[in-house]
Design an enzyme around this catalytic site. Structure first.
Site, PDB file in Angstrom:
ATOM      1  N   HIS A 121       0.813  -1.218   0.000  1.00 15.41           N
ATOM      2  CA  HIS A 121       0.000   0.000   0.000  1.00 15.41           C
ATOM      3  C   HIS A 121       0.844   1.264   0.000  1.00 15.41           C
ATOM      4  O   HIS A 121       0.328   2.354   0.225  1.00 15.41           O
ATOM      5  CB  HIS A 121      -0.935   0.008   1.223  1.00 15.41           C
ATOM      6  CG  HIS A 121      -1.929  -1.115   1.184  1.00 15.41           C
ATOM      7  ND1 HIS A 121      -2.528  -1.607   2.321  1.00 15.41           N
ATOM      8  CD2 HIS A 121      -2.396  -1.864   0.158  1.00 15.41           C
ATOM      9  CE1 HIS A 121      -3.349  -2.593   1.989  1.00 15.41           C
ATOM     10  NE2 HIS A 121      -3.281  -2.778   0.691  1.00 15.41           N
ATOM     11  N   ASN A 235      -2.935 -12.966  15.986  1.00 17.33           N
ATOM     12  CA  ASN A 235      -3.856 -11.829  16.072  1.00 17.33           C
ATOM     13  C   ASN A 235      -4.464 -11.804  17.467  1.00 17.33           C
ATOM     14  O   ASN A 235      -4.492 -12.815  18.148  1.00 17.33           O
ATOM     15  CB  ASN A 235      -4.964 -11.973  14.998  1.00 17.33           C
ATOM     16  CG  ASN A 235      -5.655 -10.639  14.722  1.00 17.33           C
ATOM     17  OD1 ASN A 235      -6.079  -9.959  15.651  1.00 17.33           O
ATOM     18  ND2 ASN A 235      -5.736 -10.250  13.453  1.00 17.33           N
TER      19      ASN A 235
HETATM   20  C1  BV8 Z   1      -7.937  -2.644  -5.395  1.00 17.89           C
HETATM   21  C2  BV8 Z   1      -3.092   2.827   2.393  1.00 17.89           C
HETATM   22  C3  BV8 Z   1      -8.507  -2.968  -7.663  1.00 17.89           C
HETATM   23  C4  BV8 Z   1      -3.681   4.137   2.711  1.00 17.89           C
HETATM   24  C5  BV8 Z   1      -4.850   1.141   2.522  1.00 17.89           C
HETATM   25  C6  BV8 Z   1     -12.318  -7.318  -3.791  1.00 17.89           C
HETATM   26  C7  BV8 Z   1     -11.298  -7.291  -4.727  1.00 17.89           C
HETATM   27  C8  BV8 Z   1     -10.644  -6.086  -5.025  1.00 17.89           C
HETATM   28  C9  BV8 Z   1     -11.001  -4.894  -4.364  1.00 17.89           C
HETATM   29  C10 BV8 Z   1     -12.017  -4.938  -3.444  1.00 17.89           C
HETATM   30  C11 BV8 Z   1     -12.672  -6.134  -3.159  1.00 17.89           C
HETATM   31  N1  BV8 Z   1     -13.614  -5.850  -2.217  1.00 17.89           N
HETATM   32  C12 BV8 Z   1     -13.556  -4.540  -1.904  1.00 17.89           C
HETATM   33  C13 BV8 Z   1     -12.617  -3.958  -2.650  1.00 17.89           C
HETATM   34  C14 BV8 Z   1     -12.263  -2.533  -2.598  1.00 17.89           C
HETATM   35  C15 BV8 Z   1     -11.235  -2.238  -1.515  1.00 17.89           C
HETATM   36  C16 BV8 Z   1     -11.469  -2.968  -0.222  1.00 17.89           C
HETATM   37  O1  BV8 Z   1     -10.843  -4.003   0.026  1.00 17.89           O
HETATM   38  N2  BV8 Z   1     -12.337  -2.419   0.598  1.00 17.89           N
HETATM   39  C17 BV8 Z   1     -12.593  -2.992   1.906  1.00 17.89           C
HETATM   40  C18 BV8 Z   1     -12.749  -1.878   2.928  1.00 17.89           C
HETATM   41  C19 BV8 Z   1     -13.816  -3.886   1.781  1.00 17.89           C
HETATM   42  N3  BV8 Z   1      -9.898  -2.529  -1.983  1.00 17.89           N
HETATM   43  C20 BV8 Z   1      -9.262  -1.602  -2.717  1.00 17.89           C
HETATM   44  O2  BV8 Z   1      -9.787  -0.575  -3.094  1.00 17.89           O
HETATM   45  C21 BV8 Z   1      -7.829  -1.914  -3.096  1.00 17.89           C
HETATM   46  N4  BV8 Z   1      -7.655  -1.678  -4.504  1.00 17.89           N
HETATM   47  O3  BV8 Z   1      -8.344  -3.718  -5.073  1.00 17.89           O
HETATM   48  O4  BV8 Z   1      -7.732  -2.285  -6.723  1.00 17.89           O
HETATM   49  C22 BV8 Z   1      -9.789  -2.179  -7.748  1.00 17.89           C
HETATM   50  C23 BV8 Z   1      -9.756  -0.928  -8.342  1.00 17.89           C
HETATM   51  C24 BV8 Z   1     -10.968  -0.212  -8.442  1.00 17.89           C
HETATM   52  C25 BV8 Z   1     -12.159  -0.725  -7.915  1.00 17.89           C
HETATM   53  C26 BV8 Z   1     -12.157  -1.988  -7.253  1.00 17.89           C
HETATM   54  C27 BV8 Z   1     -10.957  -2.710  -7.177  1.00 17.89           C
HETATM   55  C28 BV8 Z   1      -6.864  -0.965  -2.389  1.00 17.89           C
HETATM   56  C29 BV8 Z   1      -6.862  -1.220  -0.921  1.00 17.89           C
HETATM   57  C30 BV8 Z   1      -5.711  -0.414  -0.266  1.00 17.89           C
HETATM   58  C31 BV8 Z   1      -6.283   0.673   0.593  1.00 17.89           C
HETATM   59  N5  BV8 Z   1      -5.210   1.368   1.289  1.00 17.89           N
HETATM   60  N6  BV8 Z   1      -3.824   1.777   3.099  1.00 17.89           N
HETATM   61  C32 BV8 Z   1      -3.422   4.532   4.141  1.00 17.89           C
HETATM   62  O5  BV8 Z   1      -2.927   3.699   4.934  1.00 17.89           O
HETATM   63  O6  BV8 Z   1      -3.738   5.681   4.439  1.00 17.89           O
HETATM   64  S1  BV8 Z   1      -5.648  -0.054   3.389  1.00 17.89           S
HETATM   65  C33 BV8 Z   1      -5.474   0.174   5.070  1.00 17.89           C
HETATM   66  O7  BV8 Z   1      -6.190  -0.914   5.656  1.00 17.89           O
HETATM   67  C34 BV8 Z   1      -4.064   0.007   5.630  1.00 17.89           C
HETATM   68  O8  BV8 Z   1      -3.084  -0.270   4.670  1.00 17.89           O
HETATM   69  C35 BV8 Z   1      -4.215  -1.201   6.554  1.00 17.89           C
HETATM   70  O9  BV8 Z   1      -3.065  -1.924   6.718  1.00 17.89           O
HETATM   71  C36 BV8 Z   1      -5.219  -1.937   5.778  1.00 17.89           C
HETATM   72  C37 BV8 Z   1      -5.854  -3.150   6.299  1.00 17.89           C
HETATM   73  O10 BV8 Z   1      -6.176  -2.976   7.622  1.00 17.89           O
HETATM   74  P1  BV8 Z   1      -5.339  -3.840   8.698  1.00 17.89           P
HETATM   75  O11 BV8 Z   1      -3.891  -3.657   8.401  1.00 17.89           O
HETATM   76  O12 BV8 Z   1      -5.862  -5.223   8.723  1.00 17.89           O
HETATM   77  O13 BV8 Z   1      -5.663  -3.037  10.008  1.00 17.89           O
HETATM   78  P2  BV8 Z   1      -6.966  -3.193  10.897  1.00 17.89           P
HETATM   79  O14 BV8 Z   1      -6.978  -2.049  11.841  1.00 17.89           O
HETATM   80  O15 BV8 Z   1      -8.157  -3.443  10.036  1.00 17.89           O
HETATM   81  O16 BV8 Z   1      -6.737  -4.548  11.711  1.00 17.89           O
HETATM   82  C38 BV8 Z   1      -5.708  -4.616  12.663  1.00 17.89           C
HETATM   83  C39 BV8 Z   1      -5.681  -6.058  13.132  1.00 17.89           C
HETATM   84  O17 BV8 Z   1      -4.590  -6.230  14.018  1.00 17.89           O
HETATM   85  C40 BV8 Z   1      -6.933  -6.453  13.882  1.00 17.89           C
HETATM   86  O18 BV8 Z   1      -7.352  -7.744  13.453  1.00 17.89           O
HETATM   87  C41 BV8 Z   1      -6.475  -6.511  15.352  1.00 17.89           C
HETATM   88  O19 BV8 Z   1      -7.127  -7.533  16.085  1.00 17.89           O
HETATM   89  C42 BV8 Z   1      -5.023  -6.871  15.188  1.00 17.89           C
HETATM   90  N7  BV8 Z   1      -4.151  -6.380  16.260  1.00 17.89           N
HETATM   91  C43 BV8 Z   1      -4.233  -5.185  16.921  1.00 17.89           C
HETATM   92  N8  BV8 Z   1      -3.214  -5.100  17.814  1.00 17.89           N
HETATM   93  C44 BV8 Z   1      -2.472  -6.239  17.682  1.00 17.89           C
HETATM   94  C45 BV8 Z   1      -3.074  -7.061  16.701  1.00 17.89           C
HETATM   95  N9  BV8 Z   1      -2.585  -8.270  16.359  1.00 17.89           N
HETATM   96  C46 BV8 Z   1      -1.474  -8.694  17.008  1.00 17.89           C
HETATM   97  N10 BV8 Z   1      -0.833  -7.971  17.953  1.00 17.89           N
HETATM   98  C47 BV8 Z   1      -1.313  -6.745  18.311  1.00 17.89           C
HETATM   99  N11 BV8 Z   1      -0.676  -6.046  19.267  1.00 17.89           N
END
Ligand code: BV8
Ligand code: ZN
Length: 264
Positions: A121, A235
């Site tokens: 990303h 996790n």
């Molecule tokens: C794309 C950069 C093609 C910016 C980020 C299916 C196929 C393709 C696309 C999609 C699809 N379904 C939906 C989509 C669209 C979308 C998507 O996935 N949406 C989601 C919300 C449903 N995807 C996209 O748009 C991607 N592009 O596929 O291109 C395309 C083109 C056009 C139209 C359609 C498709 C691009 C996605 C990239 C977005 N950019 N980041 C920025 O950071 O500002 S994503 C952002 O979320 C961060 O990078 C982050 O890393 C990422 C994921 O979140 P996590 O890292 O998992 O963080 P989160 O807080 O959610 O979870 C933390 C976890 O850690 C938790 O489980 C927690 O329990 C755990 N935890 C906490 N503390 C600890 C721990 N574990 C262990 N130890 C600890 N101490």
């Protein structure tokens, strides 16, 4: 399956791929996306990180990223980042293959010494020109003097009203944006190909600290499993990746990884 079974497997693994998300940086004090920290002012981070927001109000988005760069200034890699860098070093010394795929843009893996890294990303410290697409490293905080003291996450903070001249500029005169992948944007093709390759070809796929909500990253564990790899998850909470995992270690990555990877 147990820790000792995992460690037995790790000792016999020729190709290890690790995928990390925001949870691996949580113990460095960096808010995750979907936890309480996922809010900035009244916005979900996932709402802000989009080309639509950029086109409508680039100053607001630069305030958000200026804030995220600012909070990085006193953040350091935690034992999870160091454990991942150490296991890579061991695999390199033993001529075994290792690759790290991270969804994080904080670059703490690089700071901890990880080398074979795909930043799916992008990075908080890289900017891309909207005119000539040149990519530059930039560590200025504030991003430009106009942003001095801006970016407070407080919902009551005054709304930004930055003009084009306040935004960072490329040598060609174009406006510089964060070189990160926003929602609705495609990943860099080489990052997609590399991520798929190292997920398909590994024997062991370790997923650390991701909620597995964001695609295409969330689909990599299924690719690994379908290609015959064993999948392990570290996790705090259950995630959908558990459906394809052979091992599940619940707890904090910084506490689990040094022992689990035997790199104390
Ligand atoms: C794309 C950069 C093609 C910016 C980020 C299916 C196929 C393709 C696309 C999609 C699809 N379904 C939906 C989509 C669209 C979308 C998507 O996935 N949406 C989601 C919300 C449903 N995807 C996209 O748009 C991607 N592009 O596929 O291109 C395309 C083109 C056009 C139209 C359609 C498709 C691009 C996605 C990239 C977005 N950019 N980041 C920025 O950071 O500002 S994503 C952002 O979320 C961060 O990078 C982050 O890393 C990422 C994921 O979140 P996590 O890292 O998992 O963080 P989160 O807080 O959610 O979870 C933390 C976890 O850690 C938790 O489980 C927690 O329990 C755990 N935890 C906490 N503390 C600890 C721990 N574990 C262990 N130890 C600890 N101490
Ligand atoms: Zn330019």
């Amino acid at each position: 399956m147990s820790k000792s079974a995992f460690q037995e497997l790790l000792a016999n693994t020729r190709r290890l791929t690790i995928l990390t998300g925001a949870g691996v940086s949580a113990e460095s004090g960096i808010p995750t996306f979907r936890g309480a920290g996922g809010l900035w002012r009244t916005y979900q981070a996932t709402e802000l990180a989009s080309p639509q927001t950029w086109n409508a109000n680039p100053g607001l988005l630069w305030e958000f990223y200026n804030y995220r760069r600012q909070i990085m200034l006193d953040k350091k890699p935690n034992p999870a980042h160091h454990a991942i860098a150490k296991i890579e070093k061991r695999f390199r010394e033993e001529n075994r293959q290792f690759h790290l795929i991270t969804q994080n843009i904080d670059d703490l893996h690089l700071e901890a010494g990880s080398q074979n890294v795909t930043r799916m990303h992008g990075s908080l410290w890289l900017l891309r020109c909207c005119l000539c697409s040149q990519i530059v490293e930039n560590r200025n905080v504030p991003i430009t003097p106009s942003f001095e003291g801006s970016g407070s996450p407080d919902p009551k903070a005054k709304q930004s009203n930055f003009q084009k001249e306040d935004l960072p500029k490329c040598s060609c005169g174009g406006i510089l944006r964060p070189h990160v992948v926003w929602f609705g944007e495609s990943l860099a093709i080489e990052d997609m190909e590399k991520s798929h390759e190292v997920s398909r070809e590994c024997d062991l796929f370790l997923v650390v600290g991701t909620s597995a909500v964001v695609y295409p990253a969330a689909g990599l564990s299924v690719i690994a499993q379908r290609s015959g790899a064993k999948v392990a998850v570290v996790n705090l909470e259950p995630t959908t990746t558990d459906q394809v995992s052979d091992f599940n270690f619940q707890g904090k990555a910084g506490e689990i990884l040094p022992d689990l990877l035997m790199v104390e």
